[in-house]
Motif scaffolding. Structure first.
Motif, PDB file in Angstrom:
ATOM      1  N   ASP A 102       0.456   6.485  -6.968  1.00  0.00           N
ATOM      2  CA  ASP A 102      -0.751   7.274  -7.238  1.00  0.00           C
ATOM      3  C   ASP A 102      -0.474   8.769  -7.159  1.00  0.00           C
ATOM      4  O   ASP A 102      -1.112   9.571  -7.847  1.00  0.00           O
ATOM      5  CB  ASP A 102      -1.872   6.895  -6.258  1.00  0.00           C
ATOM      6  CG  ASP A 102      -2.536   5.571  -6.628  1.00  0.00           C
ATOM      7  OD1 ASP A 102      -2.470   5.191  -7.807  1.00  0.00           O
ATOM      8  OD2 ASP A 102      -3.108   4.922  -5.716  1.00  0.00           O
ATOM      9  N   LYS A 103       0.484   9.159  -6.315  1.00  0.00           N
ATOM     10  CA  LYS A 103       0.866  10.573  -6.232  1.00  0.00           C
ATOM     11  C   LYS A 103       1.876  10.946  -7.320  1.00  0.00           C
ATOM     12  O   LYS A 103       1.813  12.037  -7.883  1.00  0.00           O
ATOM     13  CB  LYS A 103       1.477  10.860  -4.849  1.00  0.00           C
ATOM     14  CG  LYS A 103       0.461  10.895  -3.711  1.00  0.00           C
ATOM     15  CD  LYS A 103       1.117  11.220  -2.382  1.00  0.00           C
ATOM     16  CE  LYS A 103       1.887  10.028  -1.842  1.00  0.00           C
ATOM     17  NZ  LYS A 103       2.400  10.268  -0.460  1.00  0.00           N
ATOM     18  N   GLY A 107       0.283   4.013  -2.901  1.00  0.00           N
ATOM     19  CA  GLY A 107       0.029   5.417  -2.595  1.00  0.00           C
ATOM     20  C   GLY A 107       1.077   6.326  -3.220  1.00  0.00           C
ATOM     21  O   GLY A 107       0.761   7.412  -3.724  1.00  0.00           O
ATOM     22  N   LYS A 148       0.827  -1.217   0.000  1.00  0.00           N
ATOM     23  CA  LYS A 148       0.000   0.000   0.000  1.00  0.00           C
ATOM     24  C   LYS A 148       0.858   1.262   0.000  1.00  0.00           C
ATOM     25  O   LYS A 148       0.457   2.274  -0.582  1.00  0.00           O
ATOM     26  CB  LYS A 148      -0.953  -0.014   1.205  1.00  0.00           C
ATOM     27  CG  LYS A 148      -2.094  -1.012   1.045  1.00  0.00           C
ATOM     28  CD  LYS A 148      -2.963  -1.066   2.290  1.00  0.00           C
ATOM     29  CE  LYS A 148      -4.074  -2.086   2.117  1.00  0.00           C
ATOM     30  NZ  LYS A 148      -4.899  -2.231   3.355  1.00  0.00           N
TER      31      LYS A 148
END
Length: 323
Positions: free
Chosen positions: A273-274, A270, A266
């Motif tokens: 995704d950024k 994350g 995760k």
């Protein structure tokens, strides 16, 4: 009782977040020798993480050649399945090999698919001094005498580079089985062989040729995209423009071992995704000749499994029974 409850909460929080921080020794495995697409994919995430300050320690790039990704795939699953700081580069060629069964007993379900870095497209490349000026001239020469035109690329018969040339030949009405083909362990070696005159044509990727084009060493006869690519490759016609209805998009991305902790996975999700939509990463991606293609986690997992199914059907069509 109150203090005990606080202790339990604090302990639970500590355990839950212990593996959620940035990895101390981040590593990207490129499943080939230096040079070529896998190396490019690792260097891209290495630069993105460092420039965006997502990690404190620099990412190490290591090379694990063999079977166009098979050795790395098997090694990570069997020997390094739980390394939370390790990601492995993959491409559309990796998925094709999975579909055909070239990765051994492991399947598309045996790793955690993480994220993409971008998309690339197949390209038919010759030396700058080649007599072939476009795909029609190349196809005409093969029709006249297939023994005099030698194709080179990363991977053996059945690899994605082989498939690119076979699809174009098929579209031209040529028996792809008559073509001469030399396999190399990655795009870097194939490009070197082309420039050395050991092969006449390289069925590689558009992103791999930018630097060589700037140096005036190679010429791209056609790109296997639906329409012309932007930027410096915009002057190159597509195969479709030249009468050969062939497209070969190539995704580049990363996977992790099957037993990586959810918290570690995760953290990477994350971070990607950024990072992927950021202007800073867009510049790095463009510099590598890649185009936006942002998928992570479950969406990437679904896409990968659909692609593997499609490649298995394609392999069957070309007489290579998928396992």
């Amino acid at each position: 009782m109150f203090n005990k409850t606080l202790l339990v909460i604090a302990t639970t929080f500590a355990l839950g977040s212990a593996h959620a921080a940035a990895p101390e020794k981040p590593e990207c495995i490129a499943p080939a020798k230096p040079g070529g697409g896998f190396d490019l994919t690792c260097k891209l995430v290495q630069g993105g993480l460092q420039n965006g300050k997502y990690i404190d320690a620099p990412m190490r790039v290591t090379y694990m050649p063999g079977g166009i990704g098979a050795v790395a795939y098997n090694t990570v699953i069997a020997q390094r399945p739980d390394e939370g700081g390790t990601i492995v580069a993959f491409s559309g060629g990796s998925l094709l090999n999975l579909a055909i069964g070239k990765f051994g007993r492991y399947t598309v379900n045996d790793v955690k698919w993480l994220a993409t870095a971008g998309a690339d497209y197949g390209a038919i490349i010759v030396r700058a001094d080649s007599p072939f000026k476009d795909l029609k001239e190349l196809m005409a020469a093969i029709k006249a005498d297939p023994t005099k035109v030698v194709f080179g690329a990363g991977g053996s018969v059945g690899s994605q580079d082989w498939m690119k040339s076979a699809l174009v030949a098929k579209a031209a009405g040529i028996d792809f089985k008559s073509m001469r083909y030399v396999a190399f362990e990655g795009g870097g070696e194939a490009m070197t062989a082309l420039q050395g005159g050991h092969v006449q044509v390289y069925s590689g990727d558009a992103s791999e040729v930018s630097a060589h084009m700037k140096g005036g060493r190679v010429r791209v006869l056609g790109v296997l995209a639906a329409e012309r690519l932007p930027g410096e490759l915009n002057a190159i016609p597509t195969a479709k423009e030249q009468g050969y209805d062939v497209e070969w998009p190539i995704i580049r991305g990363y996977y992790m071992g099957p037993k990586v902790a959810d918290a570690d996975y995760k953290w990477w999700l994350g971070t990607f995704d950024k990072m992927l939509p950021s202007p800073e990463f867009a510049k790095l991606r463009e510099a590598q000749g890649l185009f936006p293609f942002n998928l992570t986690g479950d969406k990437l997992d679904a896409y990968v499994k659909e692609r593997v199914k499609h490649y298995a059907e394609l392999a069957t069509e070309f007489g290579m029974v998928a396992q």
